[in-house]
Design a protein around this motif. Sequence first.
Motif, PDB file in Angstrom:
ATOM      1  N   ILE A   7       0.838  -1.204   0.000  1.00 33.07           N
ATOM      2  CA  ILE A   7       0.000   0.000   0.000  1.00 33.07           C
ATOM      3  C   ILE A   7       0.869   1.248   0.000  1.00 33.07           C
ATOM      4  CG2 ILE A   7      -1.691   1.343   1.316  1.00 33.07           C
ATOM      5  CD1 ILE A   7      -2.951  -1.082   0.098  1.00 33.07           C
ATOM      6  N   GLU A   8       1.919   1.221   0.802  1.00 28.14           N
ATOM      7  CA  GLU A   8       2.848   2.358   0.866  1.00 28.14           C
ATOM      8  C   GLU A   8       3.483   2.615  -0.505  1.00 28.14           C
ATOM      9  OE1 GLU A   8       7.192   3.272   2.844  1.00 28.14           O
ATOM     10  OE2 GLU A   8       5.725   2.202   4.078  1.00 28.14           O
ATOM     11  N   LEU A   9       3.856   1.558  -1.203  1.00 28.35           N
ATOM     12  CA  LEU A   9       4.452   1.712  -2.529  1.00 28.35           C
ATOM     13  C   LEU A   9       3.436   2.234  -3.535  1.00 28.35           C
ATOM     14  CD1 LEU A   9       6.591  -1.561  -2.529  1.00 28.35           C
ATOM     15  CD2 LEU A   9       7.465   0.790  -2.438  1.00 28.35           C
ATOM     16  N   CYS A  10       2.184   1.847  -3.371  1.00 30.12           N
ATOM     17  CA  CYS A  10       1.123   2.399  -4.229  1.00 30.12           C
ATOM     18  C   CYS A  10       0.973   3.901  -3.986  1.00 30.12           C
ATOM     19  CB  CYS A  10      -0.209   1.703  -3.949  1.00 30.12           C
ATOM     20  SG  CYS A  10      -0.340   0.016  -4.563  1.00 30.12           S
ATOM     21  N   ARG A  11       1.003   4.286  -2.711  1.00 32.06           N
ATOM     22  CA  ARG A  11       0.909   5.710  -2.376  1.00 32.06           C
ATOM     23  C   ARG A  11       2.064   6.502  -2.989  1.00 32.06           C
ATOM     24  NH1 ARG A  11       0.941   6.899   3.623  1.00 32.06           N
ATOM     25  NH2 ARG A  11       0.430   8.978   2.858  1.00 32.06           N
TER      26      ARG A  11
ATOM     27  N   LEU B 126      -0.968  12.920  -7.757  1.00 36.23           N
ATOM     28  CA  LEU B 126      -2.307  12.675  -7.238  1.00 36.23           C
ATOM     29  C   LEU B 126      -2.308  12.658  -5.710  1.00 36.23           C
ATOM     30  CD1 LEU B 126      -3.314   9.767  -9.648  1.00 36.23           C
ATOM     31  CD2 LEU B 126      -3.956  12.183  -9.841  1.00 36.23           C
ATOM     32  N   LYS B 127      -3.477  12.892  -5.144  1.00 40.69           N
ATOM     33  CA  LYS B 127      -3.622  12.823  -3.688  1.00 40.69           C
ATOM     34  C   LYS B 127      -3.339  11.399  -3.225  1.00 40.69           C
ATOM     35  CE  LYS B 127      -7.823  14.375  -3.765  1.00 40.69           C
ATOM     36  NZ  LYS B 127      -9.179  14.806  -3.268  1.00 40.69           N
ATOM     37  N   ALA B 128      -2.637  11.270  -2.102  1.00 38.92           N
ATOM     38  CA  ALA B 128      -2.264   9.940  -1.630  1.00 38.92           C
ATOM     39  C   ALA B 128      -2.445   9.778  -0.122  1.00 38.92           C
ATOM     40  CB  ALA B 128      -0.816   9.641  -2.016  1.00 38.92           C
ATOM     41  N   GLN B 129      -3.293  10.634   0.471  1.00 34.84           N
ATOM     42  CA  GLN B 129      -3.553  10.499   1.903  1.00 34.84           C
ATOM     43  C   GLN B 129      -4.192   9.136   2.173  1.00 34.84           C
ATOM     44  OE1 GLN B 129      -4.674  12.952  -0.078  1.00 34.84           O
ATOM     45  NE2 GLN B 129      -4.695  14.920   0.962  1.00 34.84           N
ATOM     46  N   LEU B 130      -3.817   8.554   3.306  1.00 32.75           N
ATOM     47  CA  LEU B 130      -4.315   7.209   3.624  1.00 32.75           C
ATOM     48  C   LEU B 130      -5.190   7.261   4.871  1.00 32.75           C
ATOM     49  CD1 LEU B 130      -3.897   4.287   2.484  1.00 32.75           C
ATOM     50  CD2 LEU B 130      -2.250   3.964   4.333  1.00 32.75           C
ATOM     51  N   LYS B 131      -6.361   6.646   4.764  1.00 32.57           N
ATOM     52  CA  LYS B 131      -7.277   6.553   5.895  1.00 32.57           C
ATOM     53  C   LYS B 131      -7.872   5.162   5.915  1.00 32.57           C
ATOM     54  CE  LYS B 131     -11.702   8.214   7.660  1.00 32.57           C
ATOM     55  NZ  LYS B 131     -12.855   9.124   7.424  1.00 32.57           N
ATOM     56  N   GLU B 132      -7.788   4.480   7.069  1.00 33.60           N
ATOM     57  CA  GLU B 132      -8.366   3.142   7.165  1.00 33.60           C
ATOM     58  C   GLU B 132      -9.782   3.217   7.689  1.00 33.60           C
ATOM     59  OE1 GLU B 132      -7.485  -1.351   8.927  1.00 33.60           O
ATOM     60  OE2 GLU B 132      -6.130   0.304   9.430  1.00 33.60           O
ATOM     61  N   TYR B 133     -10.671   2.447   7.048  1.00 38.59           N
ATOM     62  CA  TYR B 133     -12.045   2.360   7.510  1.00 38.59           C
ATOM     63  C   TYR B 133     -12.172   1.181   8.464  1.00 38.59           C
ATOM     64  CZ  TYR B 133     -13.372   5.757   3.956  1.00 38.59           C
ATOM     65  OH  TYR B 133     -13.481   6.892   3.204  1.00 38.59           O
ATOM     66  N   THR B 134     -12.712   1.429   9.643  1.00 40.72           N
ATOM     67  CA  THR B 134     -12.860   0.358  10.627  1.00 40.72           C
ATOM     68  C   THR B 134     -14.328   0.178  11.000  1.00 40.72           C
ATOM     69  OG1 THR B 134     -12.492   1.964  12.411  1.00 40.72           O
ATOM     70  CG2 THR B 134     -10.577   0.752  11.587  1.00 40.72           C
TER      71      THR B 134
END
Length: 204
Positions: A184-188, A196-204
């Motif tokens: 995921i980090e490499l995708c970001r 492109l925007k690359a902020q990461l937020k996990e849905y729980t």
Amino acid sequence: CTLVHRWLKGSKAKIDRHMATLIACGVTADSAHFLIANDSTFELMAEMLRISGKRFSVILGLLNVEKDFSQKIATLKAAKRSRIFKMGDFIAVVAEVGAFESDAANALVKVGADVAFAGNNENRELKISARASQRIVKNAGLDLAKDVFQPLSSFFTGSGGGHSGAAGFNGINANPQQVMLKCIELCRKKLSKSGLKAQLKEYT
């Protein structure tokens, strides 16, 4: 199958209806049902359909093999165990499964993920499969093989390869969750390089 076709053409062998049908099936499977196709892929497919005399729907029917019970359970468990992330304007999903990693990753993309990683470390053998939607491949220029699995070998013992929309990684005794989060980090990183925007937020 593209290589088989080239070899047949180069040897001037005649491609009959049966051979054309098999090549058409192979091209469809290898391209993940044309998810990772280019213009030459479609040209080859058109040629094989003409020679075989079959419609594309018939080719799809030949490939539509009923999944056995264990495959279905593995796919459903992947959905249940998924960790879902908002990555910029895209959805990324990781899931640890017991088997059938490629089926699980493919299913996760079909139900809405833009990029999905499914993996396990059974018998100390790490296996990660990934699939990407045409949306993220086209809009972000993401190539799972080049942008994710090739650099991943710098962090974990193993090697990977594949195509832009479908790829895999095989390694030795690593935590699947840690490996997939690195994916995921490499995708970001690729998204950021593409502006492109690359902020990461996990849905729980």
